[in-house]
Design a protein around this motif. Structure first.
Motif, short mmCIF file in Angstrom:
data_model
loop_
_atom_site.label_atom_id
_atom_site.label_comp_id
_atom_site.label_asym_id
_atom_site.label_seq_id
_atom_site.Cartn_x
_atom_site.Cartn_y
_atom_site.Cartn_z
N PRO A 123 1.54 12.17 -3.41
CA PRO A 123 2.36 13.35 -3.09
C PRO A 123 1.57 14.65 -3.12
O PRO A 123 2.04 15.66 -2.60
CB PRO A 123 3.44 13.33 -4.19
N HIS A 124 0.36 14.63 -3.73
CA HIS A 124 -0.47 15.84 -3.73
C HIS A 124 -1.04 16.14 -2.34
O HIS A 124 -1.58 17.22 -2.12
CB HIS A 124 -1.62 15.68 -4.73
N PHE A 125 -0.94 15.18 -1.44
CA PHE A 125 -1.54 15.35 -0.12
C PHE A 125 -0.90 16.49 0.65
O PHE A 125 -1.54 17.15 1.47
CB PHE A 125 -1.42 14.04 0.68
N TYR A 126 0.39 16.76 0.38
CA TYR A 126 1.11 17.84 1.06
C TYR A 126 1.43 18.94 0.06
O TYR A 126 1.89 18.67 -1.06
CB TYR A 126 2.41 17.32 1.69
N SER A 127 1.19 20.18 0.47
CA SER A 127 1.49 21.32 -0.39
C SER A 127 2.98 21.62 -0.36
O SER A 127 3.70 21.23 0.57
CB SER A 127 0.71 22.55 0.07
N LEU A 128 3.43 22.34 -1.38
CA LEU A 128 4.84 22.75 -1.42
C LEU A 128 5.19 23.60 -0.22
O LEU A 128 6.28 23.46 0.36
CB LEU A 128 5.12 23.51 -2.72
N LYS A 129 4.27 24.47 0.21
CA LYS A 129 4.54 25.34 1.36
C LYS A 129 4.76 24.53 2.63
O LYS A 129 5.68 24.81 3.41
CB LYS A 129 3.38 26.32 1.57
N ASN A 133 5.80 6.59 3.80
CA ASN A 133 6.36 5.27 4.12
C ASN A 133 6.75 5.16 5.57
O ASN A 133 7.85 4.71 5.92
CB ASN A 133 7.56 4.96 3.23
N LYS A 134 5.86 5.61 6.46
CA LYS A 134 6.17 5.62 7.89
C LYS A 134 6.18 4.19 8.44
O LYS A 134 5.48 3.34 7.97
CB LYS A 134 5.15 6.46 8.65
N GLN A 171 9.70 -2.94 -16.56
CA GLN A 171 9.27 -1.54 -16.54
C GLN A 171 8.29 -1.28 -15.41
O GLN A 171 8.34 -0.23 -14.75
CB GLN A 171 8.62 -1.18 -17.89
N LEU A 172 7.40 -2.23 -15.16
CA LEU A 172 6.43 -2.07 -14.08
C LEU A 172 7.13 -1.94 -12.74
O LEU A 172 6.84 -1.03 -11.95
CB LEU A 172 5.47 -3.26 -14.05
N ASN A 173 8.08 -2.83 -12.46
CA ASN A 173 8.79 -2.77 -11.18
C ASN A 173 9.66 -1.52 -11.08
O ASN A 173 9.84 -0.97 -10.00
CB ASN A 173 9.65 -4.03 -11.00
N THR A 174 10.19 -1.08 -12.21
CA THR A 174 10.96 0.17 -12.21
C THR A 174 10.07 1.35 -11.88
O THR A 174 10.45 2.24 -11.10
CB THR A 174 11.63 0.38 -13.59
N ILE A 175 8.87 1.37 -12.44
CA ILE A 175 7.92 2.46 -12.16
C ILE A 175 7.53 2.46 -10.68
O ILE A 175 7.47 3.52 -10.04
CB ILE A 175 6.67 2.32 -13.06
N LEU A 176 7.27 1.28 -10.14
CA LEU A 176 6.89 1.18 -8.73
C LEU A 176 8.02 1.65 -7.82
O LEU A 176 7.78 2.41 -6.86
CB LEU A 176 6.51 -0.26 -8.39
N ASP A 197 0.81 -1.22 0.00
CA ASP A 197 0.00 0.00 0.00
C ASP A 197 0.85 1.27 0.00
O ASP A 197 0.34 2.35 -0.27
CB ASP A 197 -0.93 0.02 1.22
N ILE A 198 2.15 1.14 0.32
CA ILE A 198 2.96 2.35 0.39
C ILE A 198 3.06 3.03 -0.97
O ILE A 198 3.23 4.26 -1.04
CB ILE A 198 4.38 2.04 0.91
#
Length: 430
Positions: free
Chosen positions: A241-247, A429-430, A404-409, A235-236
């Motif tokens: 990454p959109h969950f946190y803003s750049l600020k 990934n806590k 390619q799939l494993n590389t993408i993951l 699930d990790i």
């Protein structure tokens, strides 16, 4: 004829599997360490020699704070007459003819130099602490990246294993029936060429995994006879990454990035050094008291004394100028660290978003469908329902797509780990 080939192929498959079992049995045994990321990090914190060495360095620097607080020791001077030329005796002790003199002196430190030394020692201690945490941050990234890389490379290796074993089965069957004319020499060469190519690629993959295993051994300080097998929660890879803003990421980086802390520590140290160098321009003085039995203009001479350097030539001006220049240098380094931080976090977030976009474009059933098709293709080829060319083309496509799939993951997970590194905070990934 098809029945004969299929029968021979099944027998060959049995022989190949037996040979594989014998080969595996002859390999040196390794202890397999099944580690979650949490357990791996705990081993890392407890065993890593670089961390332990840096901890000793931090403690050694802390001891210098104690030293900086200490005042100079008093000085005691004793004089005893050696030879009396009038009496001709050595080291006389009697009152009338013996000579003894005593003097006690103490350096009086002015301009709060002791206090300034303590502040410098405390800043050096904080600097070593920040260096320790910066090392920890860097090594944790290496650990987590290697951990996930080994996991996904092992998934890729499984595909190579399957394809190599399938081709070995075919080659073994071909070798048994080639002389009887059931298989053309061209097909035999084509399958062997594909097998040798796969084995070469597989060896490079194994070498890569072993290099990462070696890095994990050093980081975890486990026995080289151990094989680290990562246990990863699938699930990790779904983390967004959109969950946190750049600020929010930048705010965390400003507070927690140890390289920025180190730059600020050096600026503080430069300012404290300038203050200390200015204090050194003010001379300290020495106060003392003395007694001389017969060596002065009267017997039993008592005196007090004071000594002071006169700062005519040396005002410590060179060191003061040097300290001022180092402040400008350190200030520039702080601004550079801030700009670098902003650029790295911004770019890191964009890379994570790009990796996430590529990951979300993958059909969730892609891998499982390919696995099913691979088994069916093998069965169809064994019964000659498909040609050798189609069989080899499919397997090559199957391998390339799974790689390619494993590389993408991995790239997705590693991009999230990079955000953790760049912000100094475990967001993912806590």
């Amino acid at each position: 004829m098809h029945f004969k080939i299929r029968k021979i192929s099944v027998i060959s498959l049995f022989l190949v599997l037996c040979l594989q079992e014998i080969t595996i049995a002859q390999l040196p045994k390794q202890d397999t360490l099944h580690l979650t990321l949490e357990k791996a990090e705990q081993l890392f914190l407890n065993n890593n020699l670089q961390i332990l060495a840096q901890k000793y360095n931090v403690e050694a620097t802390k001891a210098l704070i104690i030293q900086a607080r200490l005042y100079p020791n008093p000085n005691i001077n004793f004089v005893q007459g050696a030879y009396n030329t009038e009496t001709g005796r050595w080291f006389e002790q009697d009152y009338d003819n013996g000579e003894q003199a005593f003097q006690v002196s103490q350096l009086i430190v002015l301009s709060r130099k002791i206090h300034k030394q303590v502040k410098i020692a405390e800043t050096n201690y904080k600097l070593e602490e920040d260096n320790f945490y910066d090392l920890l941050r860097t090594l944790k990234l290496a650990l987590r990246s290697s951990f996930f890389n080994v996991y996904y490379l092992r998934q890729t290796a499984k595909v190579y294993d399957e394809e190599i074993n399938s081709l070995r089965t075919i080659v073994a069957a071909y070798d048994q029936v080639q002389d009887k004319g059931y298989v053309s020499e061209a097909d035999d060469i084509r399958v062997k060429a594909q097998l040798y190519s796969l084995q070469s690629e597989y060896q490079n993959l194994v070498d890569n995994i072993n290099d990462l295993q070696s890095q994990l051994w050093l980081l975890l300080q486990v026995s080289p006879n151990s094989y680290v097998q990562p246990i990863v929660d699938m699930d990790i890879v779904k983390a967004d990454p959109h969950f946190y803003s750049l600020k929010s990421l930048l705010d965390s980086a400003y507070v927690n990035r140890t390289d920025l802390m180190i730059a600020k520590d050096n600026l503080t140290l430069s300012k404290q050094t300038l203050s200390y160098q200015k204090a050194l321009a003010i001379p300290d003085f020495t106060a003392g008291a003395g007694f001389d039995r017969h060596g002065s203009y009267i017997s039993n001479f008592n005196a007090v004394s004071i000594g002071l350097d006169i700062p005519i030539f040396n005002h410590n001006q060179g060191n003061i100028k040097n300290a001022r220049i180092l402040i400008d240098y350190s200030n520039t380094q702080v601004h550079l660290a801030q700009k670098t931080l902003e650029e790295e976090v911004s770019r890191g977030l964009q890379k994570a978003i790009d990796a996430d976009k590529l990951y979300k474009a993958i059909d969730p059933s892609f891998a499982s469908n390919f696995d099913k098709l691979a088994k069916e293709m093998m069965e169809h080829y064994m019964t000659r329902s498909v040609s050798l060319l189609n069989f080899l083309t499919f397997y090559d496509s199957y391998k390339q797509n799974i790689v390619q799939l494993n590389t993408i993951l991995f790239n997705k997970v590693n991009a999230l780990e990079n955000i953790n590194f760049l912000t100094g905070t475990t967001f993912f990934n806590k």
